[in-house]
Design a protein around this motif. Structure first.
Motif, PDB file in Angstrom:
ATOM      1  N   SER A 192       0.823  -1.219   0.000  1.00  0.00           N
ATOM      2  CA  SER A 192       0.000   0.000   0.000  1.00  0.00           C
ATOM      3  C   SER A 192       0.856   1.267   0.000  1.00  0.00           C
ATOM      4  N   THR A 193       2.080   1.134  -0.428  1.00  0.00           N
ATOM      5  CA  THR A 193       2.983   2.283  -0.472  1.00  0.00           C
ATOM      6  C   THR A 193       3.270   2.682  -1.910  1.00  0.00           C
ATOM      7  N   GLY A 194       3.974   3.776  -2.072  1.00  0.00           N
ATOM      8  CA  GLY A 194       4.372   4.217  -3.400  1.00  0.00           C
ATOM      9  C   GLY A 194       5.725   3.680  -3.827  1.00  0.00           C
ATOM     10  N   ASN A 195       6.278   2.753  -3.049  1.00  0.00           N
ATOM     11  CA  ASN A 195       7.579   2.188  -3.399  1.00  0.00           C
ATOM     12  C   ASN A 195       7.524   1.434  -4.723  1.00  0.00           C
ATOM     13  N   PRO A 196       8.632   1.365  -5.448  1.00  0.00           N
ATOM     14  CA  PRO A 196       8.664   0.617  -6.704  1.00  0.00           C
ATOM     15  C   PRO A 196       8.313  -0.860  -6.495  1.00  0.00           C
ATOM     16  N   PHE A 197       7.827  -1.487  -7.557  1.00  0.00           N
ATOM     17  CA  PHE A 197       7.476  -2.904  -7.481  1.00  0.00           C
ATOM     18  C   PHE A 197       8.691  -3.748  -7.120  1.00  0.00           C
ATOM     19  N   PHE A 198       9.799  -3.495  -7.834  1.00  0.00           N
ATOM     20  CA  PHE A 198      11.022  -4.264  -7.561  1.00  0.00           C
ATOM     21  C   PHE A 198      12.091  -3.338  -7.016  1.00  0.00           C
ATOM     22  N   PRO A 199      12.714  -3.739  -5.901  1.00  0.00           N
ATOM     23  CA  PRO A 199      12.516  -5.011  -5.199  1.00  0.00           C
ATOM     24  C   PRO A 199      11.475  -4.965  -4.074  1.00  0.00           C
ATOM     25  N   ASN A 200      11.000  -3.751  -3.710  1.00  0.00           N
ATOM     26  CA  ASN A 200      10.242  -3.595  -2.474  1.00  0.00           C
ATOM     27  C   ASN A 200       8.953  -4.414  -2.421  1.00  0.00           C
ATOM     28  N   LYS A 201       8.040  -4.170  -3.364  1.00  0.00           N
ATOM     29  CA  LYS A 201       6.753  -4.858  -3.326  1.00  0.00           C
ATOM     30  C   LYS A 201       6.873  -6.330  -3.735  1.00  0.00           C
ATOM     31  N   CYS A 202       7.819  -6.592  -4.593  1.00  0.00           N
ATOM     32  CA  CYS A 202       7.999  -7.945  -5.130  1.00  0.00           C
ATOM     33  C   CYS A 202       8.495  -8.936  -4.090  1.00  0.00           C
ATOM     34  N   MET A 203       9.461  -8.527  -3.300  1.00  0.00           N
ATOM     35  CA  MET A 203      10.182  -9.464  -2.442  1.00  0.00           C
ATOM     36  C   MET A 203       9.453  -9.700  -1.118  1.00  0.00           C
ATOM     37  N   GLY A 204       8.407 -10.523  -1.191  1.00  0.00           N
ATOM     38  CA  GLY A 204       7.631 -10.872  -0.020  1.00  0.00           C
ATOM     39  C   GLY A 204       7.285 -12.349  -0.013  1.00  0.00           C
ATOM     40  N   TYR A 205       6.489 -12.741   0.964  1.00  0.00           N
ATOM     41  CA  TYR A 205       6.089 -14.139   1.119  1.00  0.00           C
ATOM     42  C   TYR A 205       5.427 -14.688  -0.141  1.00  0.00           C
ATOM     43  N   GLY A 206       4.579 -13.871  -0.776  1.00  0.00           N
ATOM     44  CA  GLY A 206       3.882 -14.326  -1.983  1.00  0.00           C
ATOM     45  C   GLY A 206       4.834 -14.731  -3.085  1.00  0.00           C
ATOM     46  N   CYS A 207       5.891 -13.969  -3.261  1.00  0.00           N
ATOM     47  CA  CYS A 207       6.889 -14.280  -4.287  1.00  0.00           C
ATOM     48  C   CYS A 207       7.608 -15.574  -3.968  1.00  0.00           C
ATOM     49  N   ALA A 208       7.968 -15.771  -2.692  1.00  0.00           N
ATOM     50  CA  ALA A 208       8.689 -16.982  -2.292  1.00  0.00           C
ATOM     51  C   ALA A 208       7.834 -18.227  -2.506  1.00  0.00           C
ATOM     52  N   VAL A 209       6.536 -18.139  -2.197  1.00  0.00           N
ATOM     53  CA  VAL A 209       5.627 -19.269  -2.399  1.00  0.00           C
ATOM     54  C   VAL A 209       5.474 -19.567  -3.889  1.00  0.00           C
ATOM     55  N   TRP A 210       5.261 -18.528  -4.679  1.00  0.00           N
ATOM     56  CA  TRP A 210       5.129 -18.689  -6.130  1.00  0.00           C
ATOM     57  C   TRP A 210       6.383 -19.348  -6.715  1.00  0.00           C
ATOM     58  N   ALA A 211       7.535 -18.931  -6.244  1.00  0.00           N
ATOM     59  CA  ALA A 211       8.793 -19.480  -6.743  1.00  0.00           C
ATOM     60  C   ALA A 211       8.908 -20.974  -6.433  1.00  0.00           C
ATOM     61  N   LEU A 212       8.656 -21.350  -5.191  1.00  0.00           N
ATOM     62  CA  LEU A 212       8.809 -22.753  -4.795  1.00  0.00           C
ATOM     63  C   LEU A 212       7.791 -23.646  -5.493  1.00  0.00           C
ATOM     64  N   LYS A 213       6.550 -23.194  -5.601  1.00  0.00           N
ATOM     65  CA  LYS A 213       5.522 -23.997  -6.274  1.00  0.00           C
ATOM     66  C   LYS A 213       5.901 -24.271  -7.722  1.00  0.00           C
ATOM     67  N   ASN A 214       6.353 -23.244  -8.421  1.00  0.00           N
ATOM     68  CA  ASN A 214       6.724 -23.433  -9.826  1.00  0.00           C
ATOM     69  C   ASN A 214       7.963 -24.309  -9.968  1.00  0.00           C
ATOM     70  N   ALA A 215       8.904 -24.179  -9.057  1.00  0.00           N
ATOM     71  CA  ALA A 215      10.112 -25.002  -9.107  1.00  0.00           C
ATOM     72  C   ALA A 215       9.766 -26.477  -8.938  1.00  0.00           C
ATOM     73  N   ILE A 216       8.924 -26.788  -7.953  1.00  0.00           N
ATOM     74  CA  ILE A 216       8.544 -28.175  -7.707  1.00  0.00           C
ATOM     75  C   ILE A 216       7.747 -28.729  -8.887  1.00  0.00           C
ATOM     76  N   MET A 217       6.820 -27.937  -9.418  1.00  0.00           N
ATOM     77  CA  MET A 217       6.031 -28.392 -10.571  1.00  0.00           C
ATOM     78  C   MET A 217       6.927 -28.685 -11.764  1.00  0.00           C
ATOM     79  N   PHE A 218       7.946 -27.853 -11.961  1.00  0.00           N
ATOM     80  CA  PHE A 218       8.844 -28.020 -13.098  1.00  0.00           C
ATOM     81  C   PHE A 218       9.672 -29.296 -12.966  1.00  0.00           C
ATOM     82  N   VAL A 219      10.295 -29.495 -11.821  1.00  0.00           N
ATOM     83  CA  VAL A 219      11.122 -30.688 -11.623  1.00  0.00           C
ATOM     84  C   VAL A 219      10.255 -31.939 -11.596  1.00  0.00           C
TER      85      VAL A 219
END
Length: 249
Positions: free
Chosen positions: A202-229
């Protein structure tokens, strides 16, 4: 674990039985565990009530969260990279784990992996290793325009950007959203794929890295990694070596 016995004839005519124990470690499993444990620490932070925190205390909690998310993403990509390297190494060594794979196909992979010049499969990029292994095993390669393949490619780009970080000026805007201009190149590729960091959404900070680097990104990353392998192992007709870990994630 490998156990080898042999006998040795001694000078006095007696026989001595010798034993050799050896073990092999698959560190991709530890990378997978690490990623999950780190994102769990981020989840605890982002889903906690820190509404009364201000100033330095809130900033320190945000920094702690960022550390967990960054570590989770690094471990996630390490899991993808180690998984293919471990399989190719096992093929090169003709390990029992790959005994179901066709002999002639394994030889072609071994020859390319063992080359001692820059053409060695060991020196190829991660996604090219996966694709070439499927090709040499006469299996269908990943569609490089598919969402899964593109997501994993983005994950690797994200990790590389963080690992070799170059600071740049990005626009900030109102208290509610960032301007669309003068944003990091990853913004248009990643925005909308996951929930934003609770600290900056809810801030005016840039998407990357501030808004991007959160729990949601980490979950998305792990799910896609496991699905790929997972999908890779399905295509080559082998069980993964991390099913016992998956049940506890």
């Amino acid at each position: 674990m490998s156990i080898r016995f042999w006998r040795s004839n001694l000078s006095d005519g007696s026989v001595e039985i010798m034993c050799r124990l050896a073990m092999k470690t698959y560190y991709s499993i530890q990378h997978l565990k690490s990623s999950y444990l780190l994102l769990e620490e981020s989840r605890k932070i982002e889903f906690s009530d820190f509404s009364e925190l201000e100033g330095v205390e809130k900033s320190e909690l945000s920094s702690r969260n960022l550390a967990f998310v960054t570590g989770a993403i690094f471990s996630t990509i390490a899991f993808i990279e180690a998984s293919i390297n471990e399989l190719l190494s096992d093929i090169s060594q003709n390990d029992d784990r790959v005994k179901t794979l066709p002999k002639d196909n394994k030889k072609a992979i071994k020859d390319l992996w063992d080359k001692e010049d820059r053409g060695s499969l060991e020196k190829w990029s991660t996604l090219k290793k996966y694709q070439k292994t499927l090709e040499l095993l006469d299996k269908e390669e990943f569609d490089e325009t598919s969402e899964l393949f593109e997501n994993v490619s983005l994950l690797i780009e994200l990790r590389n950007t963080l690992m070799h970080f170059k600071p740049e000026w990005n626009s900030i805007h109102s208290p509610y959203m960032s301007e669309n201009d003068n944003q990091h190149r990853l913004t248009s590729k990643l925005e909308g794929k996951f929930e934003l960091s609770i600290f900056f959404r809810s801030t005016g900070n840039p998407f990357f890295p501030n808004k991007c680097m959160g729990y949601g990104c980490a979950v998305w990353a792990l799910k896609n990694a496991i699905m790929f392998v997972d999908e890779f192992y399905i295509r080559i007709g082998m069980e993964t070596n991390y099913d016992h870990v998956r049940k506890r994630l």
